[in-house]
Design an enzyme around this catalytic site. Structure first.
Site, mmCIF file in Angstrom:
data_model
loop_
_atom_site.group_PDB
_atom_site.id
_atom_site.type_symbol
_atom_site.label_atom_id
_atom_site.label_comp_id
_atom_site.label_asym_id
_atom_site.label_seq_id
_atom_site.Cartn_x
_atom_site.Cartn_y
_atom_site.Cartn_z
ATOM 1 N N GLU A 116 0.818 -1.090 -0.100
ATOM 2 C CA GLU A 116 0.016 0.074 -0.045
ATOM 3 C C GLU A 116 0.919 1.441 0.078
ATOM 4 O O GLU A 116 0.642 2.031 0.959
ATOM 5 C CB GLU A 116 -1.094 0.048 1.143
ATOM 6 C CG GLU A 116 -1.938 -1.213 1.220
ATOM 7 C CD GLU A 116 -2.781 -1.598 2.387
ATOM 8 O OE1 GLU A 116 -2.598 -0.694 3.318
ATOM 9 O OE2 GLU A 116 -3.475 -2.492 2.525
ATOM 10 N N ASN A 157 2.114 -4.860 -3.566
ATOM 11 C CA ASN A 157 0.716 -5.218 -3.030
ATOM 12 C C ASN A 157 -0.214 -4.103 -2.547
ATOM 13 O O ASN A 157 0.382 -3.115 -1.998
ATOM 14 C CB ASN A 157 0.840 -6.378 -1.818
ATOM 15 C CG ASN A 157 -0.620 -7.007 -1.720
ATOM 16 O OD1 ASN A 157 -1.332 -7.559 -2.297
ATOM 17 N ND2 ASN A 157 -0.841 -6.997 -0.244
ATOM 18 N N HIS A 193 -10.164 -6.314 -2.195
ATOM 19 C CA HIS A 193 -11.165 -5.909 -1.385
ATOM 20 C C HIS A 193 -12.140 -5.203 -1.990
ATOM 21 O O HIS A 193 -12.007 -3.919 -2.162
ATOM 22 C CB HIS A 193 -10.438 -5.231 -0.167
ATOM 23 C CG HIS A 193 -9.614 -6.012 0.496
ATOM 24 N ND1 HIS A 193 -9.957 -6.944 1.337
ATOM 25 C CD2 HIS A 193 -8.327 -5.560 0.754
ATOM 26 C CE1 HIS A 193 -8.819 -7.378 1.857
ATOM 27 N NE2 HIS A 193 -7.787 -6.630 1.740
ATOM 28 N N GLU A 222 -5.905 -10.848 -1.780
ATOM 29 C CA GLU A 222 -6.854 -10.638 -0.484
ATOM 30 C C GLU A 222 -8.288 -10.480 -0.862
ATOM 31 O O GLU A 222 -8.963 -9.506 -0.204
ATOM 32 C CB GLU A 222 -6.424 -9.334 0.270
ATOM 33 C CG GLU A 222 -4.886 -9.349 0.789
ATOM 34 C CD GLU A 222 -4.497 -7.965 1.357
ATOM 35 O OE1 GLU A 222 -5.345 -7.469 2.138
ATOM 36 O OE2 GLU A 222 -3.099 -7.767 1.707
ATOM 37 N N ASP A 224 -12.033 -10.400 -1.269
ATOM 38 C CA ASP A 224 -13.330 -10.642 -0.403
ATOM 39 C C ASP A 224 -14.140 -9.696 -0.877
ATOM 40 O O ASP A 224 -13.705 -8.625 -1.697
ATOM 41 C CB ASP A 224 -13.126 -10.380 0.964
ATOM 42 C CG ASP A 224 -12.603 -9.168 1.737
ATOM 43 O OD1 ASP A 224 -12.407 -8.366 1.193
ATOM 44 O OD2 ASP A 224 -12.121 -9.227 2.761
HETATM 45 O O1 G3I Z 1 -3.225 -8.556 18.176
HETATM 46 C C1 G3I Z 1 -3.886 -7.622 19.204
HETATM 47 C C2 G3I Z 1 -4.509 -7.966 20.385
HETATM 48 O O2 G3I Z 1 -3.331 -8.273 21.080
HETATM 49 C C3 G3I Z 1 -5.204 -6.887 20.936
HETATM 50 O O3 G3I Z 1 -5.671 -7.468 22.128
HETATM 51 C C4 G3I Z 1 -6.586 -6.829 20.060
HETATM 52 C C5 G3I Z 1 -7.356 -5.736 20.602
HETATM 53 O O4 G3I Z 1 -8.043 -4.867 19.649
HETATM 54 O O5 G3I Z 1 -6.055 -6.407 18.968
HETATM 55 C C6 G3I Z 1 -5.386 -7.473 18.270
HETATM 56 O O6 G3I Z 1 -4.904 -6.675 16.930
HETATM 57 C C7 G3I Z 1 -5.917 -6.643 16.006
HETATM 58 C C8 G3I Z 1 -5.419 -7.504 14.773
HETATM 59 O O7 G3I Z 1 -6.113 -7.216 13.679
HETATM 60 C C9 G3I Z 1 -5.094 -8.885 15.142
HETATM 61 O O8 G3I Z 1 -6.419 -9.467 15.424
HETATM 62 C C10 G3I Z 1 -5.858 -5.193 15.511
HETATM 63 O O9 G3I Z 1 -6.771 -4.356 16.533
HETATM 64 C C11 G3I Z 1 -6.703 -5.380 14.224
HETATM 65 O O10 G3I Z 1 -6.532 -3.649 13.847
HETATM 66 C C12 G3I Z 1 -6.136 -5.772 13.185
HETATM 67 O O11 G3I Z 1 -6.778 -5.944 11.997
HETATM 68 C C13 G3I Z 1 -6.552 -6.304 10.986
HETATM 69 C C14 G3I Z 1 -6.070 -5.185 9.899
HETATM 70 O O12 G3I Z 1 -5.395 -5.512 8.827
HETATM 71 C C15 G3I Z 1 -5.128 -4.145 10.354
HETATM 72 O O13 G3I Z 1 -4.680 -3.107 9.450
HETATM 73 C C16 G3I Z 1 -7.217 -7.516 10.403
HETATM 74 O O14 G3I Z 1 -7.215 -8.552 11.015
HETATM 75 C C17 G3I Z 1 -6.557 -7.751 8.968
HETATM 76 O O15 G3I Z 1 -7.471 -8.546 8.153
HETATM 77 C C18 G3I Z 1 -6.447 -6.489 7.892
HETATM 78 O O16 G3I Z 1 -5.555 -6.980 6.686
HETATM 79 C C19 G3I Z 1 -5.263 -6.026 6.068
HETATM 80 C C20 G3I Z 1 -4.216 -6.571 5.017
HETATM 81 O O17 G3I Z 1 -2.910 -6.748 6.131
HETATM 82 C C21 G3I Z 1 -3.346 -5.609 4.075
HETATM 83 N N1 G3I Z 1 -4.548 -5.109 3.263
HETATM 84 C C22 G3I Z 1 -5.840 -4.639 3.787
HETATM 85 C C23 G3I Z 1 -6.383 -5.758 4.654
HETATM 86 C C24 G3I Z 1 -7.779 -5.254 5.430
HETATM 87 O O18 G3I Z 1 -7.539 -4.146 6.159
#
Ligand code: G3I
Length: 306
Positions: A116, A157, A193, A222, A224
């Site tokens: 990105e 990506n 996405h 990715e 969806d």
């Molecule tokens: O790991 C922490 C945990 O320790 C904590 O207790 C909890 C409380 O909120 O958060 C956990 O982290 C979260 C993480 O996912 C793991 O579950 C984050 O808050 C959350 O923001 C994070 O979201 C991820 C997101 O990227 C962050 O930008 C999504 O799961 C993930 O699907 C998403 O993936 C991205 C790709 O990497 C790049 N392209 C876009 C895509 C969708 O946004």
């Protein structure tokens, strides 16, 4: 055919685990290899979840797509909150890439090296890396990743990268320039996405073809397709068409090497947590029941002889 894998679900949910093993021949850690996850405290590493996924993939004959080395998001707070000098940041990024790519050398099929890096209008995204290191941080990251594992395929990506637009113009030009300079960029990852309320893009194939014409690999990384809830049969049909059209584009260009879902069941999809009132973005519902999109993709693969 791949999916993003939720490391917690892989451990906690036997149905999920069995489906990851059965339906896919490639996996991407959804979060487990991101910098904030692997080095939450400077110098203290947490490789457990990533190691487990790599071992799972090996046990099931699956390839691993590494995700992601240079990004503006999910950076550890020690990195973003401390006032490092540009020279220190460059050194930290270099070390991060050598440490992570080196750890999994020979076990990762493809890396999303830089994630990105452009805005939708085609200008470079304002990030900690661009500010401190200037635009050449991208070339540096690719060179370091290549040195750390010469056999891994190295990708850019991004999202909104599935059709002809100013952002994909920017990627097309960047890849051309980098390759002229001998920088080891080997692929363009189009995240996929999509959201039904914005319509399905109609220049998907042309876009894949123009990246293909650069002689690089392409991949949908990715995929969806979310929608405003509730689901109805028309949305479900449109979603199915969306999954199918990206898959057809992949099958129609020579260099498209994979098609990866960003999760395959609504049970663990990131979408409802990020977009209020939206969901149903994956090909299986919360109970792992296949939707029309699942059958469309299966038929498309069968028609293509896979
Ligand atoms: O790991 C922490 C945990 O320790 C904590 O207790 C909890 C409380 O909120 O958060 C956990 O982290 C979260 C993480 O996912 C793991 O579950 C984050 O808050 C959350 O923001 C994070 O979201 C991820 C997101 O990227 C962050 O930008 C999504 O799961 C993930 O699907 C998403 O993936 C991205 C790709 O990497 C790049 N392209 C876009 C895509 C969708 O946004």
């Amino acid at each position: 055919m791949g999916t993003a894998v939720d490391a917690n679900a892989l451990n906690a949910d036997a149905t999920y685990r069995a489906a990851v093993a059965k339906e896919f021949d490639q996996v991407t850690p959804e979060n487990a290899m991101k910098w904030s996850e692997v080095e939450p405290v400077q110098g203290q590493f947490n490789w457990g979840p990533a190691d487990e996924l790599v071992a799972f993939a090996r046990a099931h004959g699956q390839k691993v797509r590494g995700h992601t080395l240079v990004w503006h998001s999910q950076l550890p707070s020690w990195l973003t909150e401390d006032a490092f000098t540009p020279a220190q940041l460059r050194d930290l990024l270099r070390k991060h890439i050598f440490t992570e790519v080196g750890r999994y050398k020979g076990k990762i099929w493809a890396w999303d090296v830089a994630n990105e890096v452009f805005n939708d209008d085609g200008t470079m995204r304002d990030t900690i890396w661009l500010r401190a290191l200037g635009p050449n941080y991208i070339a540096d990251a690719f060179r370091w990743a290549h040195q750390a594992d010469p056999n891994a395929l190295l990708f850019l990506n991004d999202y909104n990268a599935e059709w002809l637009n100013p952002k994909t113009d920017a990627y097309y030009n960047l890849i051309k320039t980098l390759r002229k300079q001998g920088v080891p960029v080997q692929g363009m990852g189009m995240q996929g996405h999509l959201a039904l309320q914005y319509g399905l893009p109609n220049t998907v194939l042309q876009n894949a073809q123009r990246f293909d014409s650069l002689g690089i690999k392409t991949a949908y990384t990715e995929v969806d397709i979310r929608m405003q809830l509730p689901v109805d049969v028309y949305k479900s049909a449109a979603q199915s068409e969306g999954f199918g059209s990206l898959l057809r584009a992949c099958l129609l260009v020579r260099g498209c090497v994979s098609y990866t879902l960003w999760g395959f069941t609504d049970k663990y999809s990131w979408v409802p947590g990020f977009f209020d009132g939206e969901g149903s973005a994956t090909p299986m519902d919360e109970n792992f029941q296949p939707k029309p999109a699942y059958y469309t993709m299966r038929e498309t693969f069968q028609l293509a002889g896979h």
